[in-house]
Enzyme design. Structure first.
Site, mmCIF file in Angstrom:
data_model
loop_
_atom_site.group_PDB
_atom_site.id
_atom_site.type_symbol
_atom_site.label_atom_id
_atom_site.label_comp_id
_atom_site.label_asym_id
_atom_site.label_seq_id
_atom_site.Cartn_x
_atom_site.Cartn_y
_atom_site.Cartn_z
ATOM 1 N N GLU A 94 0.822 -1.226 0.000
ATOM 2 C CA GLU A 94 0.000 0.000 0.000
ATOM 3 C C GLU A 94 0.847 1.263 0.000
ATOM 4 O OE1 GLU A 94 -3.369 2.182 2.825
ATOM 5 O OE2 GLU A 94 -2.887 0.080 3.096
ATOM 6 N N ASP A 95 1.962 1.261 0.726
ATOM 7 C CA ASP A 95 2.693 2.499 0.965
ATOM 8 C C ASP A 95 4.054 2.586 0.273
ATOM 9 O OD1 ASP A 95 0.624 3.336 2.594
ATOM 10 O OD2 ASP A 95 1.546 2.584 4.424
#
Length: 613
Positions: A94-95
């Site tokens: 996600e990051d």
């Protein structure tokens, strides 16, 4: 860039992380699984540390401290190696630039499923529909691998621990409220009571800090006053059990602050002067205590429960119960037998309360195996399945007796986003009841359920045809509210057309989803009939020109017109007319166009013959 090249670069470019940083995780994991693969955890930590390099938490700490803390939380309850690896990597996709394909190639399919499941959840924004879709995805992910939910809960526990670093109070309160309303029920269902208690207390402190501080202060005072008397009581209980031939450990366990406040007379309202209240699921709403009025007092017995862990078979729990009731007067309304009738989450214990110097003291009686489930919930099964090396597959992690999850999976496709969360809250509410079929089978329902909820819980396929119900042998209407322990028998008729009144009587998400779908279909059918009649009338002009709707349906012109207008079939276009979304004239104009277009195509071969000859 190809996955193989990316992985080669990853292997070459990721330095070994600080061994000291990951050592506490490895130690915690090996306390439960002595033969666990420490090298796999070290490699996962190194990858996560590399990809999160340069990222920081709101507190200013390096970002890697968060996935490491989540993994340690999971190791402490005995989760398997695969879960800990996924926890270390849970924010990378996600990051950072790491892809799910690379995670799968490097750590295997099961780790990838867990990381992907958590990534989808964390990537959604909180809000009405986004919130519903987030939890819908969570349920779908849990159907593949239940450990997705466990990682999500540990992630939320650590985020709540560090919630104070968020500058905006509104965001802190939004996260705390969502945690209380939607994650606590999952912790309850999975039996992860340590996580539940911490989420509730941290959210309580955020949403009502003054009330939280008041309960904490009074709890400390009551604890100091009760210590000596409590030790004497436990000593007396041990002697009483020994005299009855029961070998058991007896100990006191403190209750958490939120449960203490909630269970006082008047509930949370007594502490919060009405500004914060608990709904039937135990959630908190509102903002801060308004102050004013006398602060409620705590009795020492409000602070603790006595836990009796018998060393023998299940039957010893009932012997222990009789021994304690023979010495101390029981409080009848506090007795619950969760051994013969376990909770949704596999929890089993005898619950009672006895009067000590006129004050009720809660007592829980269970075996060591029951205590393991009561302490670790679903993680207890995973600990058992993991042997010495901590290797557990998704099939072993997914528990067949989690019927609540199967029911959610069954009805959630029918529910619109706006209805899904309400149904989820109702079905996961801890305030439930149990009724029985005539054959003695227990049926678990949300509090306040009616015979309508019972019908759809027992058999969604025949529920629409129910015409009444027998409750303890007496004929009742379907809208009749049921009570815990009743025997309920459905009366099935020849028709399947549930009335609108059932929807108002339904409480469970399952019943409401099925009813809304059935009522929507009936209204669609009624609108389609009205729409077809309107189109047929409009096709008969005053000048008597030819126009028969049945002929247009038979030759395909009506279907072509429906598709030209963007409708999938004739029922859909007639329904639009019946609802007033489409005027008959527009459909008739389109019918004329499709009919005219089909005529030249039919006559073309005849006109082209002379030219060919």
């Amino acid at each position: 860039m190809a996955v193989a090249r990316r992985l080669a670069a990853l292997a070459a470019g990721v330095p070994e992380a600080d061994t000291d940083a990951v050592r506490p995780l490895i130690a915690a994991h090996r306390r439960v699984f002595p033969g666990a693969d420490a090298g796999l955890l070290q490699r996962a930590y190194s990858v996560a540390d590399h990809w999160h390099s340069g990222q920081f938490r709101k507190s200013g700490a390096p970002y890697i401290t968060h996935p490491l803390a989540v993994a340690i939380l999971l190791a402490d309850i005995g989760m398997d190696t695969t879960t800990l690896v996924a926890a270390l990597l849970h924010d990378t996709v996600e990051d950072t630039g790491l892809t799910i394909g690379e995670v799968k190639a490097e750590f295997g399919a099961e780790v990838a499923v867990l990381v992907d499941g958590v990534t989808k959840l964390d990537g959604s924004r909180w809000g009405d529909h986004a919130e519903a879709e987030t939890f819908r995805k969570m349920i779908l992910a849990a159907s593949i691998d239940l450990r997705v939910l466990v990682i999500k809960l540990a992630d939320r526990v650590h985020n709540l621990r560090t919630l104070g670093h968020h500058a905006k109070r509104e965001k802190r309160e939004r996260i705390a409220r969502a945690s209380m309303e939607l994650l606590v029920p999952f912790a309850q269902r999975l039996g992860l009571y340590d996580y539940q208690r911490e989420i509730e207390d941290l959210a309580f402190a955020t949403l009502a800090p003054e009330a939280h501080e008041a309960v904490l202060r009074l709890a400390r005072l009551a604890e100091d006053e009760s210590r000596a008397g409590l030790e004497e009581l436990i000593s007396q209980m041990r002697a009483q059990l020994a005299a009855a031939g029961v070998r058991a450990r007896v100990e006191a366990r403190a209750r958490h602050l939120f449960s203490i406040a909630r269970d006082q007379p008047g509930g949370l309202g007594g502490w919060l002067s009405g500004s914060v209240a608990a709904d039937r699921s135990g959630s908190v709403s509102g903002r801060r205590a308004s102050g004013g009025g006398a602060e409620p007092a705590l009795r020492p017995t409000d602070m603790i429960r006595v836990i009796v862990i018998t060393e023998g078979a299940e039957a010893d729990c009932y012997v222990a119960l009789g021994a304690l009731h023979g010495r101390w007067q029981p409080v009848d309304e506090r007795f619950r037998d969760y051994i013969s009738m376990p909770k949704y989450n596999m929890y089993r214990s005898l619950h009672t309360a006895v009067l000590v110097d006129g004050e009720p003291v809660g007592v829980l009686i269970r075996t060591p195996a029951m205590d393991a489930v009561a302490t670790y919930g679903v993680a207890a099964r995973i600990r058992e399945a993991g042997g010495k090396d901590g290797r557990v597959t998704a099939d072993l992690a997914r528990q067949a007796d989690l019927d609540w999850l199967d029911r959610l999976l069954a009805w959630q496709p029918l529910a619109a986003p706006g209805d899904f969360l309400d149904g989820l809250r109702a079905d996961l509410s801890h305030a439930g009841m149990v009724v029985f079929t005539p054959a003695g089978a227990p049926v678990k329902l949300p509090a306040g359920s009616t015979a309508v909820d019972f019908a759809y819980a027992v058999s969604p396929a025949t529920a629409d045809s129910a015409v009444g119900v027998l409750v303890n042998g007496a004929r009742k209407a379907m809208e009749n509210r049921l009570e815990h322990g009743q025997v309920v028998d459905l009366i099935i008729g020849p028709y399947s057309d549930p009335p609108d009144s059932w929807l108002a009587a339904a409480h469970s998400g399952q019943a409401r989803a099925h009813l809304k779908a059935a009522i929507a279909q009936r209204r669609a059918d009624e609108a389609a009939v009205l729409g077809r009649v309107a189109v047929a009338k409009a096709l008969r002009p005053a000048d008597g020109a030819e126009g028969d709707l049945r002929d247009l349906e038979d030759n395909g012109a009506a279907f072509s017109a429906a598709r030209l207008l963007g409708y999938p079939d004739l029922d859909a276009v007639y329904e639009a007319v019946g609802r007033g979304d489409l005027i008959p004239a527009v459909l008739i104009e389109c019918l004329a166009t499709t009919t005219a277009q089909s005529q030249p195509a039919q006559s073309q071969p005849a006109q082209s013959q002379p030219a060919q000859s």
